[in-house]
Every structure is written in structure tokens, then in C-alpha cells.
Design a protein around this motif. Sequence first.
Motif, PDB file in Angstrom:
ATOM      1  N   ALA A  81       0.947  -1.106   0.068  1.00  0.00           N
ATOM      2  CA  ALA A  81       0.055   0.089   0.001  1.00  0.00           C
ATOM      3  C   ALA A  81       0.952   1.269  -0.031  1.00  0.00           C
ATOM      4  CB  ALA A  81      -0.876   0.139   1.168  1.00  0.00           C
ATOM      5  N   THR A  82       1.800   1.175   0.883  1.00  0.00           N
ATOM      6  CA  THR A  82       2.731   2.267   0.796  1.00  0.00           C
ATOM      7  C   THR A  82       3.683   2.740  -0.499  1.00  0.00           C
ATOM      8  OG1 THR A  82       5.072   1.199   1.422  1.00  0.00           O
ATOM      9  CG2 THR A  82       3.584   2.086   3.069  1.00  0.00           C
ATOM     10  N   HIS A  83       3.795   1.547  -1.185  1.00  0.00           N
ATOM     11  CA  HIS A  83       4.223   1.877  -2.477  1.00  0.00           C
ATOM     12  C   HIS A  83       3.382   2.184  -3.390  1.00  0.00           C
ATOM     13  CE1 HIS A  83       8.525   0.778  -2.198  1.00  0.00           C
ATOM     14  NE2 HIS A  83       8.030   0.023  -1.016  1.00  0.00           N
ATOM     15  N   LEU A  84       1.995   1.952  -3.576  1.00  0.00           N
ATOM     16  CA  LEU A  84       0.974   2.553  -4.413  1.00  0.00           C
ATOM     17  C   LEU A  84       0.798   3.854  -4.099  1.00  0.00           C
ATOM     18  CD1 LEU A  84      -1.843   0.040  -4.338  1.00  0.00           C
ATOM     19  CD2 LEU A  84      -0.682   0.637  -6.149  1.00  0.00           C
ATOM     20  N   ASN A  85       1.126   4.181  -2.826  1.00  0.00           N
ATOM     21  CA  ASN A  85       0.798   5.829  -2.450  1.00  0.00           C
ATOM     22  C   ASN A  85       2.079   6.599  -2.983  1.00  0.00           C
ATOM     23  OD1 ASN A  85      -1.647   5.659  -1.447  1.00  0.00           O
ATOM     24  ND2 ASN A  85      -0.723   5.210   0.607  1.00  0.00           N
ATOM     25  N   ALA A  86       3.185   5.942  -2.968  1.00  0.00           N
ATOM     26  CA  ALA A  86       4.421   6.590  -3.407  1.00  0.00           C
ATOM     27  C   ALA A  86       4.463   6.854  -4.777  1.00  0.00           C
ATOM     28  CB  ALA A  86       5.538   5.587  -2.983  1.00  0.00           C
ATOM     29  N   MET A  87       3.867   5.600  -5.555  1.00  0.00           N
ATOM     30  CA  MET A  87       3.896   5.834  -6.998  1.00  0.00           C
ATOM     31  C   MET A  87       3.239   6.945  -7.484  1.00  0.00           C
ATOM     32  SD  MET A  87       3.582   2.288  -9.169  1.00  0.00           S
ATOM     33  CE  MET A  87       3.945   0.992  -8.177  1.00  0.00           C
ATOM     34  N   LEU A  88       1.924   7.080  -6.653  1.00  0.00           N
ATOM     35  CA  LEU A  88       1.031   8.098  -7.082  1.00  0.00           C
ATOM     36  C   LEU A  88       1.598   9.543  -6.769  1.00  0.00           C
ATOM     37  CD1 LEU A  88      -1.850   8.817  -7.794  1.00  0.00           C
ATOM     38  CD2 LEU A  88      -2.672   9.050  -5.169  1.00  0.00           C
ATOM     39  N   VAL A  89       2.374   9.668  -5.574  1.00  0.00           N
ATOM     40  CA  VAL A  89       2.876  10.923  -5.262  1.00  0.00           C
ATOM     41  C   VAL A  89       4.075  11.105  -6.402  1.00  0.00           C
ATOM     42  CG1 VAL A  89       4.581  12.163  -3.656  1.00  0.00           C
ATOM     43  CG2 VAL A  89       2.540  10.983  -2.831  1.00  0.00           C
ATOM     44  N   ALA A  90       4.959  10.208  -6.652  1.00  0.00           N
ATOM     45  CA  ALA A  90       5.807  10.478  -7.931  1.00  0.00           C
ATOM     46  C   ALA A  90       5.108  10.922  -9.117  1.00  0.00           C
ATOM     47  CB  ALA A  90       6.732   9.055  -7.983  1.00  0.00           C
ATOM     48  N   ALA A  91       3.876  10.244  -9.309  1.00  0.00           N
ATOM     49  CA  ALA A  91       3.467  10.692 -10.647  1.00  0.00           C
ATOM     50  C   ALA A  91       2.872  12.199 -10.412  1.00  0.00           C
ATOM     51  CB  ALA A  91       2.329   9.783 -10.788  1.00  0.00           C
ATOM     52  N   ALA A  92       2.348  12.763  -9.326  1.00  0.00           N
ATOM     53  CA  ALA A  92       2.064  13.866  -9.089  1.00  0.00           C
ATOM     54  C   ALA A  92       2.919  14.974  -9.193  1.00  0.00           C
ATOM     55  CB  ALA A  92       1.160  14.125  -8.027  1.00  0.00           C
ATOM     56  N   LEU A  93       4.186  14.435  -8.844  1.00  0.00           N
ATOM     57  CA  LEU A  93       5.507  15.239  -9.089  1.00  0.00           C
ATOM     58  C   LEU A  93       5.969  15.446 -10.471  1.00  0.00           C
ATOM     59  CD1 LEU A  93       7.397  14.439  -5.517  1.00  0.00           C
ATOM     60  CD2 LEU A  93       6.694  16.544  -6.257  1.00  0.00           C
ATOM     61  N   GLY A  94       5.672  14.327 -11.039  1.00  0.00           N
ATOM     62  CA  GLY A  94       5.975  14.383 -12.712  1.00  0.00           C
ATOM     63  C   GLY A  94       7.527  14.201 -12.838  1.00  0.00           C
ATOM     64  N   ARG A  95       8.132  15.172 -14.053  1.00  0.00           N
ATOM     65  CA  ARG A  95       9.550  14.924 -14.222  1.00  0.00           C
ATOM     66  C   ARG A  95      10.557  15.223 -13.289  1.00  0.00           C
ATOM     67  NH1 ARG A  95      10.701  18.506 -18.590  1.00  0.00           N
ATOM     68  NH2 ARG A  95       9.291  19.905 -17.717  1.00  0.00           N
TER      69      ARG A  95
END
Length: 231
Positions: A81-95
Motif C-alpha cells: 500500500a505504501t508503494h501504491l501511494n509513493a507511485m502516486l506521489v511520484a506521478a503527481a511530482l512528474g518529471r
Amino acid sequence: MRALITKSKVRIVFSVGGSLVVPDEIDDVFIEKFCALIGELRLRHRIAIVVGGGRLARRYIAAAENFQASDETRDLLGIEATHLNAMLVAAALGRIAAYRRVVKPSDLKSDLIVVTGGTTPGHSTDAVAAGIAVSMKADLLVNASNIKGVFDKDPSRNPKAVMIGRMTAERLLGIVSKLPQTPGKYALIDRLAVETIKKHRVRTVILNGGDIENLRNAVDGRPFVGTIVEG
Ligand code: UTP
């Protein structure tokens, strides 16, 4: 309480509680505001981010408990679950960000902001963030969740509880040692995180990260609401 930083370019590790990212449903307003702050800060600082599991982790952990799953299995579900959230935050940060599973210090080497989640069973992402702070020789560990800071008594049960503005890691260890340390229930900050902070003298702030201005003030060396933990 005034924060700590005097140098302009510093290394900062953010431990972002799942309670902020997924309090119940995914909080995209928080994620957007947090990422905007990180976008500004990264121009001046080197940053890594560890994201917690929040309600998503707790739902899986509770469901697995109904099936009598072991502590290890429940921790492993929480980690995912933490990795799903981390992936989402990384996606929101973008490049500007790179999502990674960090298993060794060299995984932190990047010109981008490394965003990650949990590692192994038996602790929470707070301990992961403290370990990364040591590996990066971070100047500051920011433990951001939905709590205001560390109190002398449990504030949910004791209306006379007083928040502690500044404390030693030793004193914090005494407080967290009395709190539950089981899957999905690493209240406040986990014991391993505090042991790491103490051993390696990691400067740490514990604050409510839902208030983005408070978060900015803590990092920018302005007065903020929260607790400073001195290793
Ligand atoms: P969190 O780091 O979100 O735990 O990981 P938490 O502190 O209990 O919850 P928040 O952040 O305040 O909402 C979720 C769960 O995943 C497992 C633990 O069971 C933890 O409670 N976990 C996480 C691990 O076992 N190892 C890790 O490295 C990270």
C-alpha cells in the motif's frame, strides 16, 4: 518554536504519513499542494520522500486479520500500500521525481527526487525515512502526519495534554516505547525510527503536514507548530 536550518542548501527527507495521502479516500488536494511545495524546495535543497500507507494499508491489514494472516503477511500488505501511494506521489511530482524501491543506499543516487515506500516487515515507513536520512547524511528529517506534534500525554484522552516544542530522542523513545508497534498501528512515530534518530543524531521535526504553510515554515527556518527532536 523556530526550526533549525541556517544553511541555505540542505538535504531533507520527508516522511509523509499515509494519513495525509489517503486519510479515507485519496486526498488529491493535499497531494497537489504538497507537490507544489516540493517543486519550490527542490530548487534550493536535495530531497527524498517516503510515503506511508494510510487508510489503504489499514483496510488490507484489517481484512487480512479476518483471515488470521500472520503479522508478516499483514506488514507485507501494508508495504505494498505504501508503494501504491509513493507511485502516486511520484506521478503527481512528474518529471522532477523518480519512484523507486530503495533496497540499498546506491538506490538513492539520482538527480531527481527519489520517492519510495516501505521495505521490510516489523516497522513503518518512519523507520525507512530515518534510515534514508542516515544514508543521505540528511540535515533534516521531516515527519509529517496528521498529528500536531508530540504531547506529554495522549491528547485524545487527556484534554490537559501539552505539546512538547523541543525534546531529546531519548525522551521520545520513552514515549513511543509505551505505544503499540503492530501492523497498521505504528502510532506517532515508530520505535526503530527513534532509535535511528538517536543513534545517528538526525535532526527531526514532527508536525502536521496537512498545513502546508506550517511545513514550509519548518523547512525554511521560520517559527512553526510541531516538535523538534534533537538526536
Ligand atoms: P505506514 O508507514 O503507513 O504505517 O505503513 P503507519 O505509521 O502505521 O501508518 P500511517 O502512515 O500513520 O498512516 C503501513 C503499514 O505497512 C507495514 C506496517 O504494517 C505499517 O503499519 N510496513 C510499512 C512495514 O511492515 N514495513 C515498512 O517498511 C513499511
